[in-house]
Design a protein around this motif. Structure first.
Motif, PDB file in Angstrom:
ATOM      1  N   GLY A  82       0.808  -1.217   0.000  1.00 29.85           N
ATOM      2  CA  GLY A  82       0.000   0.000   0.000  1.00 29.85           C
ATOM      3  C   GLY A  82       0.837   1.260   0.000  1.00 29.85           C
ATOM      4  O   GLY A  82       0.656   2.141  -0.852  1.00 29.85           O
ATOM      5  N   VAL A  83       1.781   1.352   0.938  1.00 28.54           N
ATOM      6  CA  VAL A  83       2.608   2.553   1.057  1.00 28.54           C
ATOM      7  C   VAL A  83       3.535   2.679  -0.151  1.00 28.54           C
ATOM      8  O   VAL A  83       3.677   3.765  -0.738  1.00 28.54           O
ATOM      9  N   GLY A  84       4.182   1.582  -0.544  1.00 25.72           N
ATOM     10  CA  GLY A  84       5.117   1.627  -1.661  1.00 25.72           C
ATOM     11  C   GLY A  84       4.452   1.983  -2.975  1.00 25.72           C
ATOM     12  O   GLY A  84       5.000   2.753  -3.774  1.00 25.72           O
ATOM     13  N   THR A  85       3.256   1.429  -3.195  1.00 27.98           N
ATOM     14  CA  THR A  85       2.538   1.726  -4.436  1.00 27.98           C
ATOM     15  C   THR A  85       2.088   3.182  -4.474  1.00 27.98           C
ATOM     16  O   THR A  85       2.247   3.871  -5.492  1.00 27.98           O
ATOM     17  N   LEU A  86       1.528   3.666  -3.374  1.00 32.89           N
ATOM     18  CA  LEU A  86       1.063   5.057  -3.311  1.00 32.89           C
ATOM     19  C   LEU A  86       2.208   6.039  -3.535  1.00 32.89           C
ATOM     20  O   LEU A  86       2.114   6.951  -4.377  1.00 32.89           O
ATOM     21  N   ILE A  87       3.303   5.855  -2.806  1.00 32.87           N
ATOM     22  CA  ILE A  87       4.435   6.773  -2.945  1.00 32.87           C
ATOM     23  C   ILE A  87       5.062   6.641  -4.329  1.00 32.87           C
ATOM     24  O   ILE A  87       5.457   7.637  -4.944  1.00 32.87           O
ATOM     25  N   GLY A  88       5.154   5.409  -4.842  1.00 34.08           N
ATOM     26  CA  GLY A  88       5.737   5.206  -6.165  1.00 34.08           C
ATOM     27  C   GLY A  88       4.946   5.892  -7.262  1.00 34.08           C
ATOM     28  O   GLY A  88       5.518   6.529  -8.155  1.00 34.08           O
ATOM     29  N   VAL A  89       3.616   5.782  -7.202  1.00 36.85           N
ATOM     30  CA  VAL A  89       2.772   6.413  -8.217  1.00 36.85           C
ATOM     31  C   VAL A  89       2.871   7.933  -8.132  1.00 36.85           C
ATOM     32  O   VAL A  89       3.063   8.614  -9.141  1.00 36.85           O
ATOM     33  N   VAL A  90       2.739   8.482  -6.921  1.00 37.67           N
ATOM     34  CA  VAL A  90       2.751   9.938  -6.756  1.00 37.67           C
ATOM     35  C   VAL A  90       4.109  10.512  -7.145  1.00 37.67           C
ATOM     36  O   VAL A  90       4.192  11.513  -7.882  1.00 37.67           O
ATOM     37  N   PHE A  91       5.192   9.905  -6.671  1.00 42.40           N
ATOM     38  CA  PHE A  91       6.528  10.448  -6.937  1.00 42.40           C
ATOM     39  C   PHE A  91       6.874  10.326  -8.423  1.00 42.40           C
ATOM     40  O   PHE A  91       7.435  11.261  -9.014  1.00 42.40           O
ATOM     41  N   THR A  92       6.538   9.196  -9.043  1.00 44.57           N
ATOM     42  CA  THR A  92       6.807   9.027 -10.471  1.00 44.57           C
ATOM     43  C   THR A  92       6.023  10.034 -11.296  1.00 44.57           C
ATOM     44  O   THR A  92       6.540  10.608 -12.262  1.00 44.57           O
ATOM     45  N   ASN A 150       9.899   4.805 -10.655  1.00 43.31           N
ATOM     46  CA  ASN A 150       9.960   3.753 -11.656  1.00 43.31           C
ATOM     47  C   ASN A 150      10.258   4.398 -13.008  1.00 43.31           C
ATOM     48  O   ASN A 150       9.421   5.123 -13.557  1.00 43.31           O
ATOM     49  N   ILE A 151      11.457   4.144 -13.534  1.00 37.65           N
ATOM     50  CA  ILE A 151      11.901   4.848 -14.740  1.00 37.65           C
ATOM     51  C   ILE A 151      11.077   4.431 -15.955  1.00 37.65           C
ATOM     52  O   ILE A 151      10.787   5.257 -16.835  1.00 37.65           O
ATOM     53  N   PHE A 152      10.694   3.162 -16.022  1.00 36.94           N
ATOM     54  CA  PHE A 152       9.896   2.711 -17.170  1.00 36.94           C
ATOM     55  C   PHE A 152       8.587   3.488 -17.259  1.00 36.94           C
ATOM     56  O   PHE A 152       8.222   4.020 -18.316  1.00 36.94           O
ATOM     57  N   PHE A 153       7.877   3.584 -16.140  1.00 38.08           N
ATOM     58  CA  PHE A 153       6.612   4.317 -16.143  1.00 38.08           C
ATOM     59  C   PHE A 153       6.839   5.825 -16.210  1.00 38.08           C
ATOM     60  O   PHE A 153       5.939   6.565 -16.593  1.00 38.08           O
ATOM     61  N   LEU A 154       8.021   6.270 -15.824  1.00 32.15           N
ATOM     62  CA  LEU A 154       8.325   7.695 -15.938  1.00 32.15           C
ATOM     63  C   LEU A 154       8.240   8.145 -17.390  1.00 32.15           C
ATOM     64  O   LEU A 154       7.631   9.180 -17.696  1.00 32.15           O
ATOM     65  N   PHE A 155       8.815   7.374 -18.313  1.00 30.24           N
ATOM     66  CA  PHE A 155       8.774   7.751 -19.723  1.00 30.24           C
ATOM     67  C   PHE A 155       7.351   7.672 -20.283  1.00 30.24           C
ATOM     68  O   PHE A 155       6.949   8.508 -21.102  1.00 30.24           O
ATOM     69  N   ILE A 156       6.586   6.682 -19.846  1.00 31.37           N
ATOM     70  CA  ILE A 156       5.191   6.584 -20.289  1.00 31.37           C
ATOM     71  C   ILE A 156       4.387   7.777 -19.776  1.00 31.37           C
ATOM     72  O   ILE A 156       3.578   8.370 -20.503  1.00 31.37           O
ATOM     73  N   ALA A 157       4.602   8.147 -18.515  1.00 36.89           N
ATOM     74  CA  ALA A 157       3.872   9.274 -17.935  1.00 36.89           C
ATOM     75  C   ALA A 157       4.257  10.590 -18.596  1.00 36.89           C
ATOM     76  O   ALA A 157       3.399  11.459 -18.809  1.00 36.89           O
ATOM     77  N   VAL A 158       5.540  10.755 -18.927  1.00 37.06           N
ATOM     78  CA  VAL A 158       5.975  11.970 -19.636  1.00 37.06           C
ATOM     79  C   VAL A 158       5.235  12.087 -20.960  1.00 37.06           C
ATOM     80  O   VAL A 158       4.758  13.168 -21.345  1.00 37.06           O
ATOM     81  N   SER A 159       5.128  10.972 -21.689  1.00 34.90           N
ATOM     82  CA  SER A 159       4.407  10.981 -22.962  1.00 34.90           C
ATOM     83  C   SER A 159       2.939  11.340 -22.757  1.00 34.90           C
ATOM     84  O   SER A 159       2.347  12.072 -23.560  1.00 34.90           O
ATOM     85  N   PHE A 160       2.356  10.846 -21.663  1.00 34.03           N
ATOM     86  CA  PHE A 160       0.944  11.135 -21.377  1.00 34.03           C
ATOM     87  C   PHE A 160       0.745  12.610 -21.041  1.00 34.03           C
ATOM     88  O   PHE A 160      -0.164  13.265 -21.556  1.00 34.03           O
ATOM     89  N   PHE A 161       1.593  13.160 -20.171  1.00 31.42           N
ATOM     90  CA  PHE A 161       1.431  14.548 -19.734  1.00 31.42           C
ATOM     91  C   PHE A 161       1.690  15.542 -20.872  1.00 31.42           C
ATOM     92  O   PHE A 161       1.134  16.639 -20.870  1.00 31.42           O
ATOM     93  N   ARG A 162       2.533  15.156 -21.813  1.00 23.86           N
ATOM     94  CA  ARG A 162       2.788  16.041 -22.945  1.00 23.86           C
ATOM     95  C   ARG A 162       1.551  16.235 -23.808  1.00 23.86           C
ATOM     96  O   ARG A 162       1.411  17.262 -24.481  1.00 23.86           O
TER      97      ARG A 162
END
Length: 293
Positions: A82-92, A150-162
């Motif tokens: 729970g804690v790891g997933t929440l922090i990982g999603v928000v921080f990424t 998570n670097i993999f999802f970081l690139f996916i999220a960057v593409s989404f936010f753009r």
């Protein structure tokens, strides 16, 4: 509407038959483990169990659930997931949202560093030294802090936010909202498919992780569920007299193999229950990298 032909029916029949076969081949091993976990351990050794328990018993689960180490490991695993997933999603999402900003200085350098970090690892020993200097060893946070980004999802999220129209942010800025308010009240609500997909993968990763519990934790009260499962499996591979005496004391209803199977079921079933609730968002989020990349 076009009238269906014999060829259409033949193709559909073949496809459905193939899907049924694939489903049986992939699902039956899990079902087999499930029914074995409810069967008498000694009776299981006789074989011939295929569709339902032949000698139903809850002794396997009573043995595991009655062990305080397993109960504590379950709560530790739930907490880290729970804690790891929440922090990982928000921080990424925070980092990727900043990288998606068009006016970011040194953007290429940041991306280069992340790409290098994704493909090149410093190794186990340097990582251990870093964790020691950060005072994370033998603490709960050793499960959470290293997986915050998570670097993999970081690139996916960057593409989404753009792909989010800049006019939305400009309108919010005119209304007096700062960057954090825009991110919290505007960006995150429209990013639910992305966050649900990230949460699913990060959550499964946190739930299944056991190496960090084996390498970086010595406190038995911080062991995870999957570590306990691996412990049971490895114990079953060592036929010592002590193990034999321990299971003989359980009226032969519990064996090494039945405990191994039951520990697998206990470790796998909870995450399987959660998946259907995120499937709707997962289907949408899985297309983000392909469509917006």
């Amino acid at each position: 509407m076009r009238k269906r032909t014999l060829e259409d029916y033949s193709v559909d029949t073949f496809v459905y038959a193939l899907l049924i076969v694939i489903f049986i081949v992939t699902a039956y091993p899990f079902y087999y483990l499930f029914i074995i976990s409810f069967n008498n351990g000694l009776d299981t050794g006789l074989g011939g169990i295929y569709f339902w328990p032949r000698d139903f018993t809850l002794a396997n689960y009573e043995k595991i659930m009655g062990d305080a180490k397993w109960t504590l490991a379950f709560f530790v695993t739930v907490a880290r997931t729970g804690v790891g997933t929440l922090i990982g999603v928000v921080f990424t999402c925070l980092v990727s949202y900043g990288l998606a900003h068009k006016g970011l200085v040194f953007k290429k350098i940041y991306f280069s560093l992340f790409v290098i970090g994704m493909y090149v690892s410093g190794g186990l020993i340097p990582f251990y030294i870093i964790l020691r200097h950060m005072h994370l060893l033998n603490t709960f946070w050793v499960y959470v802090v290293p997986s915050m980004l998570n670097i993999f999802f970081l690139f996916i999220a960057v593409s989404f936010f753009r792909e989010i129209p800049s006019e939305l942010r400009e309108a919010a800025t005119i209304d007096g909202a700062n960057d954090m308010r825009i991110f919290r009240s505007l960006i995150l609500p429209i990013s639910k498919p992305l966050m649900a997909t990230m949460a699913l993968f990060l959550g499964v990763g946190q739930w299944n992780a056991w190496l960090d519990s084996a390498y970086y934790v010595q406190n038995e009260n911080l062991r995870t569920l999957t570590y306990r499962m691996i412990e049971v499996i490895n114990r079953g591979n060592i036929p010592t007299d002590a193990v034999s005496i321990e299971y003989a004391a359980n009226a032969v209803k519990v064996t090494t193999y039945s405990l191994q199977v039951t520990s697998m079921v206990v470790a796998v079933v909870p995450i399987m229950i959660v998946y259907p609730f995120l499937q709707k968002y997962f289907v949408k989020g899985a297309m983000i990298g392909a469509v917006k990349g």
